[in-house]
Design a protein around this motif. Structure first.
Motif: not given
Length: 198
Positions: A138-163
């Motif tokens: 889910r990428g919601l932890h406040p210590d996760n860098p995705v949430n530390q920019t001023r507008n937060g962010g989106v953590q995209l978790e991609l399966p193997v064939r999508a990356r």
């Protein structure tokens, strides 16, 4: 483009940072989660977004959880410069090989990216409802860098064939064009809407 070696928990990383637009593409686990760094680079080059990738050129790759990625100089610079982060990760859940999970604290931005992926990469299923996303992704932890920019962010978790177009590890990884197109379209929409709440 600036490269710098940093050491986190004994692992040596090569970071590549390019400061540009207000949306930032972040790949914390390039090399460990194959194709994520290459995907971030391609989308950033197409959109003018800021870019930061971490790769491990020496020794066996080590996966350090996002919340333990130390505030090294490149990461601190990235988080200070950007307004919104799109953090690219890989999941290997065999039960959902076509599912892209869109977590992170900025839910409107997650829905914008999911809509773009649905249009451009219909072979994959983007999920934005947090209760439908496995808790570790889910990428919601406040210590996760995705949430530390001023507008937060989106953590995209991609399966193997999508990356990567090559399920067996290759050098270099080649992200699928339709996924590149989908994330690119979503990032362009986000950049157009900068300052209006995303």
């Amino acid at each position: 483009m600036h490269t710098e070696r940093v050491t986190i928990e004994g692992a040596v990383f090569l970071t590549t940072l390019h400061l540009a637009g207000p949306v930032g593409l972040l790949a914390l686990h390039g090399g460990v989660e194959g194709g994520t760094a290459e995907l971030a680079r391609e989308v950033a080059s197409r959109t003018g977004a800021t870019l930061l990738t971490f790769t491990q050129p020496l020794g066996p790759p080590t996966h350090i959880p996002s919340i333990r990625m130390s505030p090294c100089t490149p990461l601190t610079t990235f988080l200070t410069h950007t307004a919104l982060t799109i953090s690219l990760h890989g999941h290997n859940r065999r039960s959902t090989p076509r599912t892209i999970y869109a977590g992170g604290s900025n839910r409107p931005a997650a829905r914008i990216l999911a809509t773009a992926l649905s249009h451009w990469a219909p072979a994959f299923v983007p999920i934005t409802t947090l209760s439908d996303i496995p808790h570790p992704l889910r990428g919601l932890h406040p210590d996760n860098p995705v949430n530390q920019t001023r507008n937060g962010g989106v953590q995209l978790e991609l399966p193997v064939r999508a990356r990567t177009s090559h399920p067996v590890p290759t050098d270099p990884e080649v992200p699928p064009r339709e996924v590149v197109d989908g994330i690119t379209a979503g990032v362009r929409t986000l950049m157009e809407r900068e300052g209006v709440g995303w």
